[in-house]
Each structure stands twice: as C-alpha cells, then as structure tokens.
Design an enzyme around this catalytic site. Structure first.
Site, PDB file in Angstrom:
ATOM      1  N   HIS A  96       2.723  -5.990 -86.591  1.00  0.00           N
ATOM      2  CA  HIS A  96       3.300  -5.795 -85.252  1.00  0.00           C
ATOM      3  C   HIS A  96       4.319  -6.889 -84.936  1.00  0.00           C
ATOM      4  CE1 HIS A  96       3.436  -4.945 -80.897  1.00  0.00           C
ATOM      5  NE2 HIS A  96       3.443  -6.269 -80.770  1.00  0.00           N
ATOM      6  N   GLU A  97       3.959  -8.137 -85.190  1.00  0.00           N
ATOM      7  CA  GLU A  97       4.886  -9.229 -84.896  1.00  0.00           C
ATOM      8  C   GLU A  97       6.132  -9.144 -85.776  1.00  0.00           C
ATOM      9  OE1 GLU A  97       4.526 -10.770 -82.290  1.00  0.00           O
ATOM     10  OE2 GLU A  97       2.443 -10.245 -81.896  1.00  0.00           O
TER      11      GLU A  97
END
Length: 221
Positions: A89-90
């Site tokens: 996600h990051e």
C-alpha cells in the site's frame, strides 16, 4: 458528532484487531515487508525511493519529500499477510508520485498551507466563539481554515483507495500472495481505508457545527 466519535473508536479498534490477526498469518512465500516493498518499487521502475524502518505501530507512510517508504518494524521485518498488504500500500503511494496522480499532487499542495493554519486554528475558533456576539469575523476565518482541513480529508480518500487498489492488484498479479492471503490483505486494507472515511465525515460534521454557530450568530445580529 457523538455517533461519529463512536464509529471512529470502533473502526480504529477493528483495524488494530485485524492487523494483529493478519500479522500472525505468515506468507506462503516467506518474503518480508521490506523485501516486498523493494520489489514493488523496482518492478514499477522506481529506483530513487528508499525503504526504511520506523518505530511505532501502524506508523507506515510514504514521504514524497524525502522519497522514502517508511515501514514500522512489524511491517519492515514481518513476513505476514499484514506486512505484505501495508508495504505494498505504501509503495502504491510511491507509484502515484511517479505517475503524478492528481489527487496526490493536490493533497501534497495542501500540506504546507495546513501545517501553518493548524497552528492557529483552535485559537482562532475559540476566539471566534467568544467574540461571536460582537463580530462574526474571527469565527468566519476559523470556519474557512477548518474548511481546508475538511477538503484535505476528502482529497485523501481517493489517494488512499487508489493506493490500496494498486497494492492489491500488484500482489495478486505477481503471485506475492495466494488466493486465501489475498482475501486477508484486501480485508486489512479495507479497514485501514475506513479510518480515513470516518475521519473525513468527522471533519465535515465539525465544520457544519462551526458553520451553524456562525450562521446562528449572524441571525442574532
């Protein structure tokens, strides 16, 4: 307001619960969050972003100024479904940055303004409420400043949902997770996204409350 506060507490508790649960489920491929992040960056042609570990729990973030993917120790060193989901996600934010994703650019542009206004916002609001019977100007300024915070909260939503979409697509396409693990990762990221939804709704509710005070003060004049 009380309802949203209660929902916020529930969602926050649920996110931590899900993260703890999925942190106990090891990835079948045995990769760590740091290894997954590095691989996702490289496969998206991103070579100028560093993956670093940070202290704390759920403190993971992407810093576009420093060009770092900051992963909490549990994610950086973890070899679990939760670590894979958060790391990817990051990195999704790093991909957004590379592609000049418009909502991310807008959010980044708002950060300097908000960092300044947030220092004085609570005092301007307090002063505005105290002086409302005399003049509505301070509260009107406070409402305007708070409106920027609310806009930022809503601009954040497409940024977060898109990063999760990119993360889930990548970990599935590259076989980072199997079908069962994919379902867990999707669930974890959904609860993470819900914290931003609740925050945006809470900000909107607070803005409407201050705006109602301002409107009521003007009518009394």
């Amino acid at each position: 307001m009380i309802l949203i506060f209660g929902i916020s507490l529930f969602v926050s508790w649920r996110l931590k619960s899900k993260f703890n649960e999925y942190s106990q489920i090891g990835l079948s491929n045995g990769l760590s969050g740091a290894e997954i992040a590095q691989r996702m960056l490289q496969e998206n042609g991103i070579y100028d972003v560093r993956v670093v570990s940070t202290e704390g729990m759920l403190t993971d973030n992407y810093n576009p100024q420093e060009k770092t993917v900051n992963l909490s120790n549990d994610v950086y060193y973890g070899r679990s479904v939760a670590a894979a989901a958060v790391a990817a996600h990051e990195c999704g934010h790093a991909v957004q940055h590379k592609l000049a994703y418009a909502p991310l650019q807008l959010r980044s542009a708002l950060v300097p303004v908000l960092s300044v206004s947030s220092r004085y916002l609570q005092w301007v609001i307090l002063l505005g409420i105290l002086m409302l019977q005399t003049t509505p100007i301070p509260l009107a300024i406070g409402v305007g400043l708070f409106a920027l915070t609310t806009i930022f909260s809503f601009v954040t939503l497409p940024v977060e949902f898109d990063a999760s979409r990119r993360a889930l697509a990548w970990i599935q396409d590259r076989g980072v997770v199997n079908q069962r693990e994919y379902g867990f990762a999707k669930d974890a990221l959904w609860w993470a996204a819900m914290t931003y939804v609740v925050a945006a709704l809470g900000s909107l509710a607070t803005l409407l409350y201050y705006a109602s005070l301002l409107s009521g003060g003007r009518r009394s004049d």
